[in-house]
Design a protein around this motif. Structure first.
Motif, PDB file in Angstrom:
ATOM      1  N   LEU A  96      -2.833   8.225  -1.251  1.00  0.00           N
ATOM      2  CA  LEU A  96      -3.195   6.886  -0.799  1.00  0.00           C
ATOM      3  C   LEU A  96      -2.318   6.400   0.351  1.00  0.00           C
ATOM      4  O   LEU A  96      -2.542   5.320   0.888  1.00  0.00           O
ATOM      5  CB  LEU A  96      -3.047   5.889  -1.961  1.00  0.00           C
ATOM      6  CG  LEU A  96      -3.766   6.246  -3.254  1.00  0.00           C
ATOM      7  CD1 LEU A  96      -3.458   5.225  -4.333  1.00  0.00           C
ATOM      8  CD2 LEU A  96      -5.269   6.314  -3.012  1.00  0.00           C
ATOM      9  N   ARG A 120      -1.647   7.536   3.540  1.00  0.00           N
ATOM     10  CA  ARG A 120      -2.255   7.451   4.870  1.00  0.00           C
ATOM     11  C   ARG A 120      -3.723   7.824   4.760  1.00  0.00           C
ATOM     12  O   ARG A 120      -4.075   8.987   4.653  1.00  0.00           O
ATOM     13  CB  ARG A 120      -1.525   8.378   5.849  1.00  0.00           C
ATOM     14  CG  ARG A 120      -1.825   8.047   7.300  1.00  0.00           C
ATOM     15  CD  ARG A 120      -1.015   8.887   8.263  1.00  0.00           C
ATOM     16  NE  ARG A 120       0.429   8.749   8.125  1.00  0.00           N
ATOM     17  CZ  ARG A 120       1.135   7.701   8.518  1.00  0.00           C
ATOM     18  NH1 ARG A 120       0.547   6.690   9.096  1.00  0.00           N
ATOM     19  NH2 ARG A 120       2.441   7.665   8.338  1.00  0.00           N
ATOM     20  N   PHE A 172      -8.791   1.906   4.409  1.00  0.00           N
ATOM     21  CA  PHE A 172      -7.814   1.364   3.463  1.00  0.00           C
ATOM     22  C   PHE A 172      -7.897  -0.160   3.486  1.00  0.00           C
ATOM     23  O   PHE A 172      -8.674  -0.732   4.245  1.00  0.00           O
ATOM     24  CB  PHE A 172      -6.397   1.857   3.798  1.00  0.00           C
ATOM     25  CG  PHE A 172      -5.938   1.542   5.192  1.00  0.00           C
ATOM     26  CD1 PHE A 172      -6.337   2.326   6.263  1.00  0.00           C
ATOM     27  CD2 PHE A 172      -5.109   0.465   5.447  1.00  0.00           C
ATOM     28  CE1 PHE A 172      -5.934   2.031   7.565  1.00  0.00           C
ATOM     29  CE2 PHE A 172      -4.683   0.161   6.739  1.00  0.00           C
ATOM     30  CZ  PHE A 172      -5.104   0.950   7.797  1.00  0.00           C
ATOM     31  N   GLU A 215       5.813  -1.918   3.749  1.00  0.00           N
ATOM     32  CA  GLU A 215       5.328  -3.157   4.366  1.00  0.00           C
ATOM     33  C   GLU A 215       6.060  -3.397   5.679  1.00  0.00           C
ATOM     34  O   GLU A 215       7.232  -3.033   5.810  1.00  0.00           O
ATOM     35  CB  GLU A 215       5.591  -4.328   3.395  1.00  0.00           C
ATOM     36  CG  GLU A 215       5.441  -5.697   4.014  1.00  0.00           C
ATOM     37  CD  GLU A 215       5.210  -6.827   3.000  1.00  0.00           C
ATOM     38  OE1 GLU A 215       4.978  -6.538   1.804  1.00  0.00           O
ATOM     39  OE2 GLU A 215       5.251  -7.990   3.431  1.00  0.00           O
ATOM     40  N   VAL A 255       0.994  -5.409   4.532  1.00  0.00           N
ATOM     41  CA  VAL A 255       1.166  -4.291   3.595  1.00  0.00           C
ATOM     42  C   VAL A 255      -0.195  -3.767   3.155  1.00  0.00           C
ATOM     43  O   VAL A 255      -1.156  -4.524   3.054  1.00  0.00           O
ATOM     44  CB  VAL A 255       2.017  -4.725   2.375  1.00  0.00           C
ATOM     45  CG1 VAL A 255       1.375  -5.869   1.611  1.00  0.00           C
ATOM     46  CG2 VAL A 255       2.264  -3.546   1.430  1.00  0.00           C
TER      47      VAL A 255
HETATM   48  N1  GAP Z   1      -1.012  -5.892  11.569  1.00  0.00           N
HETATM   49  C1  GAP Z   1       0.084  -5.005  11.592  1.00  0.00           C
HETATM   50  C2  GAP Z   1      -0.237  -3.665  11.143  1.00  0.00           C
HETATM   51  O1  GAP Z   1      -1.384  -3.334  10.886  1.00  0.00           O
HETATM   52  P1  GAP Z   1       0.848  -1.374  10.528  1.00  0.00           P
HETATM   53  O2  GAP Z   1       2.293  -0.999  10.366  1.00  0.00           O
HETATM   54  O3  GAP Z   1       0.013  -0.519  11.401  1.00  0.00           O
HETATM   55  O4  GAP Z   1       0.857  -2.873  11.037  1.00  0.00           O
HETATM   56  C3  GAP Z   1       0.646  -2.371   8.129  1.00  0.00           C
HETATM   57  O5  GAP Z   1       0.186  -1.448   9.094  1.00  0.00           O
HETATM   58  C4  GAP Z   1       0.619  -1.774   6.729  1.00  0.00           C
HETATM   59  O6  GAP Z   1      -0.693  -1.279   6.447  1.00  0.00           O
HETATM   60  C5  GAP Z   1       1.542  -0.575   6.547  1.00  0.00           C
HETATM   61  O7  GAP Z   1       2.858  -0.984   6.259  1.00  0.00           O
HETATM   62  C6  GAP Z   1       0.882   0.133   5.378  1.00  0.00           C
HETATM   63  O8  GAP Z   1       1.273  -0.479   4.152  1.00  0.00           O
HETATM   64  C7  GAP Z   1      -0.594  -0.129   5.625  1.00  0.00           C
HETATM   65  N2  GAP Z   1      -1.216   1.015   6.344  1.00  0.00           N
HETATM   66  C8  GAP Z   1      -1.215   1.259   7.659  1.00  0.00           C
HETATM   67  N3  GAP Z   1      -1.901   2.382   7.954  1.00  0.00           N
HETATM   68  C9  GAP Z   1      -2.354   2.862   6.771  1.00  0.00           C
HETATM   69  C10 GAP Z   1      -3.148   3.992   6.403  1.00  0.00           C
HETATM   70  N4  GAP Z   1      -3.620   4.836   7.308  1.00  0.00           N
HETATM   71  N5  GAP Z   1      -3.407   4.196   5.084  1.00  0.00           N
HETATM   72  C11 GAP Z   1      -2.943   3.339   4.146  1.00  0.00           C
HETATM   73  N6  GAP Z   1      -2.211   2.239   4.448  1.00  0.00           N
HETATM   74  C12 GAP Z   1      -1.911   2.001   5.742  1.00  0.00           C
END
Ligand code: GAP
Length: 452
Positions: free
Chosen positions: A206, A208, A212, A281, A322
């Protein structure tokens, strides 16, 4: 440990691989009954924490938006990961991840030329994770936005994108929320919703995914107050995880080393996943970049007018962001335990009761004794009505039932036996200790409430 968690999730009906009967579909998973319940408890906990702020509002914006949104946000030109393809087996990998694996530092935001330079310097150490070859092509930036042909647009200018983050939906609605008259600076807009990314190599279950869910909050404040707000949100979000019952030794802050040009400050809250420390997060102080960009591209004035001070300004934004899926993975990894109870080995999910998919299971000691079954039903019905997350379990012997409930993290197993018929007490067995106590049926609701 990851394989064990993935296997438990499928075996017990939390999470299934996406499109499994067609051989699977990378980066997607489907949620089963228990997964839906766990996810809902997690989104409820987040919503509740946001709701506790009196100046917080909620939003549910569209997944499909005008392509202009993503041009303004910079995602069309700059939302990319560095892709490198193995010349032998054609496996696609993220160049920054390969470089990290050999200890080289490569930021995902580096230019093509710079990352190729670092890649070339390390070529002799780098191996394809699939076939082990050292023969790679050039590194090139690959855009992560997923596109769609909604409306059958033929013109490239009308390209539609599935949203790459929920945050943009918040920025483009900031004026609408303000104009309702219910809020004034500082205030927040919180949103939970799906996001989509063409991840080069979806991985770690889960962690990446390509589809999501995000829980994002954007806090709009006066430029002079934004840095304090950033510090306050950072601390509040860390405290939130501790209060949720996550092992504090596995949580830490990691400040961003290379800030994007518009960011004033940013850090990750990291968790020690079974595959190492990684971002859970992000907390970001984004300045006025997002609203300024949307003002520029849409022509709509994004300034805030302060009636009291007669000041006009574009608010600064502090973001907390997050993933729901990533939180589920953290919660599962934190709870997964193999231990010995009595003389038997077991797998148990020591989930905080607040998050456990089921709060309790109700069983008749023997399923072929009608008097026990009907008494157990009398116990089950009101609990089910009150807590919802209550399961009836009369399958197999009592030991097997306990093991099954341990594996799905049910904190209490309630058993109706022959003594119940005499004195209206049941046994309540504690998941973590295996200890049992007798509780009056009339006290069960209070017993559970006190412990959630
Ligand atoms: N608005 C800011 C933003 O989207 P990000 O660091 O790209 O920032 C935020 O994403 C959060 O989204 C990450 O810390 C993670 O928890 C979740 N996230 C990002 N890409 C993901 C993916 N491919 N699969 C699952 N969760 C993901």
């Amino acid at each position: 440990m990851m394989e064990k968690i993935v296997s438990l999730c499928k075996r017990r009906g939390f999470i299934f691989p996406g499109s499994e009967i067609y051989g699977g579909f990378a980066g997607t998973y489907d949620w089963g009954h228990l997964g839906v319940a766990l996810k809902r408890n997690i989104t409820d906990a987040w919503s509740k924490a946001m709701q506790d702020h009196r100046n917080m509002t909620f939003l549910d914006s569209s997944i499909f938006t005008s392509g202009k949104v993503w041009e303004a946000s910079g995602h069309v030109s700059g939302f990319s990961d560095p892709l490198v393809v193995c010349n032998v087996c054609k496996e696609k990998s993220r160049a920054d991840h390969l470089l990290e694996s050999v200890g080289a530092v490569a930021d995902e935001k580096l230019s093509d030329a710079d990352i190729n330079k670092i890649f070339d310097e390390n070529r002799d150490k780098l191996k394809c994770p699939k076939c082990g070859s050292k023969d790679f092509g050039r590194v090139r930036a690959t855009n992560l936005l997923a596109t769609s042909n909604l409306g059958m647009f033929e013109d490239k200018d009308e390209q539609v994108y599935l949203r790459g983050e929920t945050a943009q939906g918040i920025y483009i609605n900031y004026k609408n929320v303000l104009d309702t008259g219910f809020v004034s600076i500082p205030f927040g807009i919180a949103q939970i919703g799906k996001a989509f990314r063409n991840e080069i190599s979806p991985r770690q279950f889960l962690f990446r995914k390509r589809e999501f869910e995000q829980m994002e909050m954007q806090y709009f404040c006066h430029p002079n107050e934004a840095m304090d707000a950033y510090e306050a949100w950072k601390n509040e979000r860390m405290e939130y995880y501790r209060k949720l019952g996550i092992n504090p030794d596995k949580l830490r802050f990691k400040p961003h080393e290379n800030l994007v040009f518009y960011a004033k400050a940013a850090c990750d809250i990291e968790y020690e996943f079974p595959f190492g420390w990684n971002e859970l997060e992000g907390v970001h102080y984004r300045g006025d970049y997002d609203l300024s960009q949307h003002q520029k591209f849409s022509g709509v004035d994004m300034q805030y007018y302060d009636e009291d001070t007669k000041e006009k300004y574009i608010p600064h934004i502090v973001e907390t962001s997050v993933g729901v899926d990533r939180t589920v993975l953290m919660v599962l990894a934190d709870a997964y335990t193999e231990d010995t109870l009595g003389d038997s080995q077991r797998i148990v999910l020591k989930l905080p009761p607040k998050l456990a998919p089921m709060v309790c299971a109700v069983s008749p000691l023997l399923k072929n004794k009608p008097e026990l079954v009907s008494k157990a039903q009398e116990v089950f019905e009101p609990l089910k009505k009150e807590f919802g997350r209550v399961v009836w379990d009369d399958n197999g012997n009592i030991g097997k039932r306990y093991r099954r409930q341990d594996e799905i993290g049910t904190p209490w197993c309630i058993v109706v036996d022959f003594d119940t018929l005499e004195n209206n007490t049941v046994t309540v067995r504690d998941r973590d200790t295996g200890g049992q106590e007798r509780v009056q049926i009339s006290d069960l609701s209070q017993y559970i409430k006190e412990r959630i």
